[in-house]
Structure formats: structure tokens, C-alpha cells
Write a protein that holds these residues in place. Structure first.
Motif, PDB file in Angstrom:
ATOM      1  N   GLU A  73      -0.349   7.656   4.202  1.00 57.55           N
ATOM      2  CA  GLU A  73       1.189   6.914   4.325  1.00 57.55           C
ATOM      3  C   GLU A  73       0.641   5.808   4.943  1.00 57.55           C
ATOM      4  N   GLU A  74       1.348   4.019   3.768  1.00 58.71           N
ATOM      5  CA  GLU A  74       1.237   3.246   4.722  1.00 58.71           C
ATOM      6  C   GLU A  74       2.920   2.896   5.207  1.00 58.71           C
ATOM      7  N   GLY A  75       2.850   1.904   6.037  1.00 61.19           N
ATOM      8  CA  GLY A  75       4.193   1.253   6.526  1.00 61.19           C
ATOM      9  C   GLY A  75       4.673   1.806   8.332  1.00 61.19           C
ATOM     10  N   ARG A  76       3.786   2.001   8.525  1.00 65.02           N
ATOM     11  CA  ARG A  76       3.162   2.981  10.129  1.00 65.02           C
ATOM     12  C   ARG A  76       3.689   1.428  11.176  1.00 65.02           C
ATOM     13  N   SER A  77       4.461   2.235  12.253  1.00 64.89           N
ATOM     14  CA  SER A  77       5.037   0.874  12.918  1.00 64.89           C
ATOM     15  C   SER A  77       4.494   1.237  14.923  1.00 64.89           C
ATOM     16  N   PRO A  78       2.818   1.810  15.522  1.00 69.16           N
ATOM     17  CA  PRO A  78       2.779   2.620  16.088  1.00 69.16           C
ATOM     18  C   PRO A  78       2.613   1.328  17.281  1.00 69.16           C
TER      19      PRO A  78
END
Length: 211
Positions: A73-78
Motif C-alpha cells: 500500500e502506498e501513501g504511508r508516512s512513517p
């Protein structure tokens, strides 16, 4: 979350848009894809299908996995990202696997398989990663590999050197990838780079669903 719930959730997210005419029930196709990505050999996977009265070749299940075109899945913000590289063999050729993992969740966000290890490839790896995820404010954890730290500098990303600790998350991913290759060491047998890259993306999808 119970493991069975994670497995069911992963099956629900497998799309079979590539199917036109297929005699196998779609639920069994999804189950086969998930079981193989979760670690079951192709031979064992087709044996599971036989329990349901479905006779399929190992190559058929292999094709289902690749045609499903699964992606993490894209759009992660770790907040932190552990990045590393390791040697993977495709038949008799040496390739470099680049990976980015969230050390807090152990999610595998991005992979890249390349025949060489250069500053330009490391830069490209970070560029692709930034295109898919919101990581400009993240702290990148790198070891002493010059291409990775150089790429962070060129992208103006915050990074720090760390050999163990939070970077162990990416090492766990590498260990599992190497365990899962055909020789159970570090070699994809009878596979081209494109096929290996597709498998790595599918593996990342399944890994993130089951951790």
C-alpha cells in the motif's frame, strides 16, 4: 489481531481482474495466492487445491501470483525508515536488493532489485520511495554503506547511522526473503529479474498484511 483475521483480510484485498475464463473458483484462486505468498511451496499449494477437487499445475498457481500484480500500500508516512541492501542471486548472477522498512510496524514499504550497486541506483531507490510515500520528514536509518547515505544527502533527507536497534526490522525482512527463495539460501532459481521484482512486490503486500 488473530492470524485468521489477517489472512481473511489479505484474501479480500487480492484482485483478480486478470481473470477472463477460469474454471477455478475465485475464492480458491485467492486462497492459493495467499498461501504461497505466506510461505507454502507451490507443490503444497496445489495439494490444498486437490482437497477441494481442483487439479492445477504449479505453474498455474505461479502465474496467478504474478498476474495479480500485488503491491504494498502506498501513501504511508512513517517517522523512521530503516533502509538497507543485500546480495540476492538470480541463478548464477548477483543482484542487489534494496529495501525500506518501517521499524515501528515492520511494514515493508519499498523494494528494488538491481544488477549493480551504485550511487545512481541508490538515488533512484529513494526517488521511487518518495514518489510512493510521504517520507520527507522521516529519519532514515542507514548503516555504513556510502551509496545510501549519499542518496539521503542528495535528496536532503534526515538520516543517522545505526547498525542494530531499529534497523533489525529490515534484517528480519531480508532473512525471510532469503528463506523463501527456491534454494532456501539467497538464490531465485530459474527466474528473470522482472519476475523476481514482481515476486518481491507481492511478498511485500503479503508481509504487510500478516505481520
Amino acid at each position: 489481531m488473530p492470524e485468521s483475521a489477517s489472512l481473511n483480510g489479505c484474501i479480500d484485498r487480492i484482485e483478480l481482474g486478470f481473470v477472463e475464463r477460469e474454471a477455478t473458483p475465485r475464492l480458491l484462486m485467492k486462497l492459493s495466492i495467499q498461501l504461497h505468498l505466506a510461505g507454502l511451496f507451490l507443490s503444497n499449494t496445489v495439494s490444498i487445491l486437490e482437497i477441494f477437487g481442483v487439479d492445477r499445475a504449479r505453474s498455474t498457481v505461479h502465474n496467478w501470483v504474478h498476474k495479480a500484480d500485488l503491491q504494498p500500500e502506498e501513501g504511508r508516512s512513517p517517522d523512521h525508515v530503516a533502509v538497507d541492501e543485500t546480495v540476492i542471486r538470480l541463478n548464477d548472477e548477483q543482484y542487489w536488493l534494496y529495501a525500506a522498512v518501517d521499524p515501528e510496524t515492520n511494514e515493508l514499504h519499498h523494494t528494488k532489485l538491481e544488477p549493480t550497486r551504485t550511487n545512481a541506483i541508490a538515488y533512484s531507490f529513494f526517488h521511487e520511495f518518495r514518489e510512493k510515500h510521504d517520507v520527507d520528514d522521516a529519519v532514515f536509518l542507514v548503516d555504513g554503506a556510502a551509496p545510501l547515505s549519499n542518496a539521503c544527502r542528495r535528496h536532503a533527507l534526515d538520516f543517522r547511522y545505526e547498525r542494530h536497534g531499529n534497523r533489525n526490522s529490515v534484517e528480519r525482512v531480508f532473512r525471510e526473503i532469503k528463506r523463501r527463495t527456491a534454494s532456501f539460501s539467497n538464490c531465485f532459481s530459474n527466474a528473470e529479474a522482472k519476475t523476481a521484482n514482481e515476486w518481491l512486490r507481492s511478498f511485500a503486500f503479503a508481509w504487510n498484511q500478516l505481520i
